[in-house]
Enzyme design. Structure first.
Site, mmCIF file in Angstrom:
data_model
loop_
_atom_site.group_PDB
_atom_site.id
_atom_site.type_symbol
_atom_site.label_atom_id
_atom_site.label_comp_id
_atom_site.label_asym_id
_atom_site.label_seq_id
_atom_site.Cartn_x
_atom_site.Cartn_y
_atom_site.Cartn_z
ATOM 1 N N ASN A 22 -11.909 83.320 82.156
ATOM 2 C CA ASN A 22 -12.509 82.656 81.938
ATOM 3 C C ASN A 22 -12.080 82.151 81.005
ATOM 4 O O ASN A 22 -12.101 81.823 79.704
ATOM 5 C CB ASN A 22 -14.287 82.602 82.035
ATOM 6 C CG ASN A 22 -14.944 80.609 82.122
ATOM 7 O OD1 ASN A 22 -14.056 79.702 81.494
ATOM 8 N ND2 ASN A 22 -15.508 79.944 82.248
ATOM 9 N N HIS A 25 -12.706 78.004 76.904
ATOM 10 C CA HIS A 25 -12.826 77.347 76.156
ATOM 11 C C HIS A 25 -11.665 77.865 75.330
ATOM 12 O O HIS A 25 -11.151 77.387 74.716
ATOM 13 C CB HIS A 25 -13.596 78.325 75.479
ATOM 14 C CG HIS A 25 -14.889 78.218 75.818
ATOM 15 N ND1 HIS A 25 -15.626 77.166 75.782
ATOM 16 C CD2 HIS A 25 -16.007 78.980 75.984
ATOM 17 C CE1 HIS A 25 -16.858 76.907 75.974
ATOM 18 N NE2 HIS A 25 -17.178 78.452 76.434
ATOM 19 N N HIS A 58 -14.542 76.155 84.624
ATOM 20 C CA HIS A 58 -15.619 75.548 84.918
ATOM 21 C C HIS A 58 -15.031 74.221 84.581
ATOM 22 O O HIS A 58 -15.450 73.403 83.625
ATOM 23 C CB HIS A 58 -16.732 75.751 84.313
ATOM 24 C CG HIS A 58 -17.922 75.195 83.981
ATOM 25 N ND1 HIS A 58 -19.221 75.517 84.141
ATOM 26 C CD2 HIS A 58 -18.783 73.805 85.696
ATOM 27 C CE1 HIS A 58 -20.224 74.511 84.398
ATOM 28 N NE2 HIS A 58 -20.205 73.753 85.157
ATOM 29 N N ARG A 60 -16.752 70.801 84.043
ATOM 30 C CA ARG A 60 -18.316 70.059 84.395
ATOM 31 C C ARG A 60 -17.771 68.898 84.405
ATOM 32 O O ARG A 60 -17.257 67.837 84.055
ATOM 33 C CB ARG A 60 -18.610 70.282 82.749
ATOM 34 C CG ARG A 60 -18.921 71.917 82.516
ATOM 35 C CD ARG A 60 -19.625 72.149 80.555
ATOM 36 N NE ARG A 60 -20.691 71.940 81.093
ATOM 37 C CZ ARG A 60 -21.789 72.661 81.184
ATOM 38 N NH1 ARG A 60 -21.562 73.819 80.770
ATOM 39 N NH2 ARG A 60 -22.776 72.399 81.080
ATOM 40 N N ARG A 64 -16.029 68.579 79.489
ATOM 41 C CA ARG A 64 -15.500 68.803 77.874
ATOM 42 C C ARG A 64 -14.969 69.650 77.873
ATOM 43 O O ARG A 64 -14.118 69.775 76.963
ATOM 44 C CB ARG A 64 -17.274 69.453 77.743
ATOM 45 C CG ARG A 64 -17.752 70.064 78.017
ATOM 46 C CD ARG A 64 -19.156 70.750 77.507
ATOM 47 N NE ARG A 64 -20.391 70.450 77.512
ATOM 48 C CZ ARG A 64 -21.680 70.984 77.782
ATOM 49 N NH1 ARG A 64 -21.413 72.127 77.132
ATOM 50 N NH2 ARG A 64 -22.482 69.930 78.372
ATOM 51 N N GLU A 85 -15.761 76.710 88.858
ATOM 52 C CA GLU A 85 -17.509 76.659 89.001
ATOM 53 C C GLU A 85 -17.274 74.801 89.270
ATOM 54 O O GLU A 85 -17.033 74.550 88.121
ATOM 55 C CB GLU A 85 -18.046 77.650 87.296
ATOM 56 C CG GLU A 85 -17.524 78.326 87.228
ATOM 57 C CD GLU A 85 -18.230 79.446 86.293
ATOM 58 O OE1 GLU A 85 -17.751 80.394 86.273
ATOM 59 O OE2 GLU A 85 -18.249 78.798 85.290
ATOM 60 N N THR A 116 -23.952 77.482 79.968
ATOM 61 C CA THR A 116 -25.047 77.428 81.368
ATOM 62 C C THR A 116 -26.144 78.573 81.048
ATOM 63 O O THR A 116 -25.724 79.502 81.005
ATOM 64 C CB THR A 116 -23.514 78.349 82.438
ATOM 65 O OG1 THR A 116 -22.862 76.949 82.617
ATOM 66 C CG2 THR A 116 -24.596 77.787 84.133
ATOM 67 N N GLU A 166 -23.354 85.342 92.154
ATOM 68 C CA GLU A 166 -23.107 85.698 90.395
ATOM 69 C C GLU A 166 -24.365 86.450 89.827
ATOM 70 O O GLU A 166 -24.962 84.697 89.645
ATOM 71 C CB GLU A 166 -21.995 84.520 89.926
ATOM 72 C CG GLU A 166 -21.938 85.587 88.923
ATOM 73 C CD GLU A 166 -20.689 84.951 88.302
ATOM 74 O OE1 GLU A 166 -19.469 84.810 88.914
ATOM 75 O OE2 GLU A 166 -20.296 84.725 87.087
ATOM 76 N N HIS A 208 -21.693 86.542 82.338
ATOM 77 C CA HIS A 208 -21.546 85.199 80.601
ATOM 78 C C HIS A 208 -22.247 86.450 79.935
ATOM 79 O O HIS A 208 -23.222 86.589 79.602
ATOM 80 C CB HIS A 208 -23.285 84.543 81.331
ATOM 81 C CG HIS A 208 -23.048 83.441 80.742
ATOM 82 N ND1 HIS A 208 -22.677 82.018 80.507
ATOM 83 C CD2 HIS A 208 -24.220 82.787 79.532
ATOM 84 C CE1 HIS A 208 -23.356 80.737 79.775
ATOM 85 N NE2 HIS A 208 -23.817 81.607 78.931
HETATM 86 N N1 PXP Z 1 -20.178 82.771 85.077
HETATM 87 C C1 PXP Z 1 -21.037 81.973 85.294
HETATM 88 C C2 PXP Z 1 -21.226 81.646 86.784
HETATM 89 C C3 PXP Z 1 -20.712 81.059 84.086
HETATM 90 O O1 PXP Z 1 -21.191 79.902 84.416
HETATM 91 C C4 PXP Z 1 -19.625 81.038 82.819
HETATM 92 C C5 PXP Z 1 -19.801 80.355 81.653
HETATM 93 O O2 PXP Z 1 -18.932 79.131 82.105
HETATM 94 C C6 PXP Z 1 -19.556 82.935 82.848
HETATM 95 C C7 PXP Z 1 -19.640 83.182 84.710
HETATM 96 C C8 PXP Z 1 -18.457 83.226 81.737
HETATM 97 O O3 PXP Z 1 -19.556 83.573 80.556
HETATM 98 P P1 PXP Z 1 -18.840 83.501 79.095
HETATM 99 O O4 PXP Z 1 -18.140 82.245 78.946
HETATM 100 O O5 PXP Z 1 -19.989 83.018 78.573
HETATM 101 O O6 PXP Z 1 -18.386 84.728 78.902
#
Ligand code: PXP
Length: 265
Positions: A22, A25, A58, A60, A64, A85, A116, A166, A208
C-alpha cells in the site's frame, strides 16, 4: 492406508501468500509540501522490483493522500495488479469503473478518522453495498470487503456475493503491546474467522497495521492468501529504504509459509 516410512517427513503444502504494498503514505509525505516528490508511482515501481505481488492504493473521499491522477498513472504505468480501496459511494464506483483496476476493496470511511479504524458493517449496510458489489463484479473487477473477524460480517459478505474478504488486523496488531495472552487471543480470532470464511468459499485476505513483529503469526494462517501492508513499510523505508523494508517483510512472510517437516511419531 499404507504406513508412513519411519524417515519420511510429511511436508505441508506450500501455499502462496501474496503481498500487496500500500503506497498511500508516499502520497501523504508528498502532499505535506505539494509538488510531486516523493512520487507514489516511483514507489510502486520499487515495490514491484522488491517482490510485491500487487499495489494497493486508497482514494479517500477527502483525497488526503492518493489523488485521482495517481490512480490514472498507476493504471497506465504499472503492470502489477492494482487493488483500489474505496468507500461504498457512487462517486468511487464510477471512478473504479473508469479505471478498471484488477481489484476493488470496499472499506468504511469516516472523514474525521486518522486511518481506516474498523471493518465495514456489511450486515447493516447491505443495501448500500449490494449494488456496488454487483456493478463491480459485472465489470469483471474482483471485489473484496474489508471486515472485522466477525461471523456476522462474513455471512453478510457471502450474502452480498463478494468473492473476497479482507480481515482487519488492526486490533490484533495493537494487542502486540498488551502481552502474549491478548496478542494470541486476537490472532486466534483472526484464524477462526479465516477458517470460517474459507468454509463459506470466500477468498481470505488480511491487513492493517502489520509490522515485522506482527506479520508472521498472520502469515501462518493457511487460509489467508494475500496481505496488504503499507504504513509500516513506508515508515521503515525512512531508515532502511523501501526495497529493503519490502524484501524484509516478504522474507518473514515466506518463512511463515515455508514447508514444515513433521516427523512421524
Ligand atoms: N488493507 C486495507 C483495506 C486498508 O484500508 C489499509 C490501510 O489503508 C491496509 C490494508 C494497510 O494498512 P497499513 O497501512 O496499516 O499497513
Amino acid at each position: 492406508m499404507a504406513a508412513v516410512p519411519e524417515e519420511t517427513p510429511i511436508v505441508s503444502p506450500h501455499r502462496p501468500l501474496r503481498l500487496g504494498v500500500n503506497i498511500d503514505h508516499v502520497a501523504t509525505i508528498r502532499n505535506a509540501r505539494g509538488g510531486g516528490h516523493p512520487d507514489p508511482l516511483r514507489a510502486a515501481r520499487l515495490a514491484a522490483a522488491a517482490g510485491a505481488d500487487g499495489i494497493t492504493a486508497h482514494l479517500r473521499e477527502d483525497r488526503r493522500h492518493i489523488g485521482d491522477a495517481d490512480i490514472a498513472r498507476l493504471r497506465e504505468h504499472i503492470s502489477l495488479p492494482l487493488n483500489f480501496e474505496m468507500a461504498a459511494t457512487r462517486e468511487m464506483l464510477s471512478i473504479a469503473l473508469r479505471h478498471r483496476p484488477h481489484a476493488v476493496c470496499v472499506v468504511p470511511e469516516r472523514r474525521e478518522e486518522r486511518t481506516t479504524e474498523g471493518g465495514l458493517d456489511a450486515a447493516s449496510q447491505f443495501d448500500q453495498i449490494a449494488p456496488i458489489v454487483r456493478e463491480l463484479g459485472d465489470a469483471g473487477i474482483r471485489v473484496s470487503l474489508f471486515i472485522g473477524a466477525d461471523k456476522e460480517q462474513f455471512d453478510a459478505a457471502k450474502a452480498l456475493g463478494a468473492p473476497v474478504v479482507e480481515i482487519h488486523t488492526g486490533t490484533y496488531c495493537e494487542a502486540f503491546d498488551s502481552g502474549p495472552g491478548a496478542f494470541e487471543f486476537e490472532r486466534m480470532r483472526i484464524a477462526e474467522a479465516a477458517a470460517y470464511g474459507a468454509s463459506l468459499g470466500l477468498e481470505i485476505h488480511a491487513g492493517h497495521g502489520l509490522t515485522y513483529d506482527t506479520v508472521k503469526p498472520i502469515a501462518m494462517i493457511p487460509e489467508i492468501v494475500e496481505l496488504n501492508i503499507g504504513h509500516f513499510l513506508i515508515g521503515e523505508a525512512i531508515f532502511v529504504g523501501l526495497e529493503t523494508s519490502i524484501r524484509q517483510i516478504r522474507q518473514l512472510m515466506d518463512e511463515a509459509r515455508a514447508p514444515v517437516s513433521v516427523q512421524p511419531e
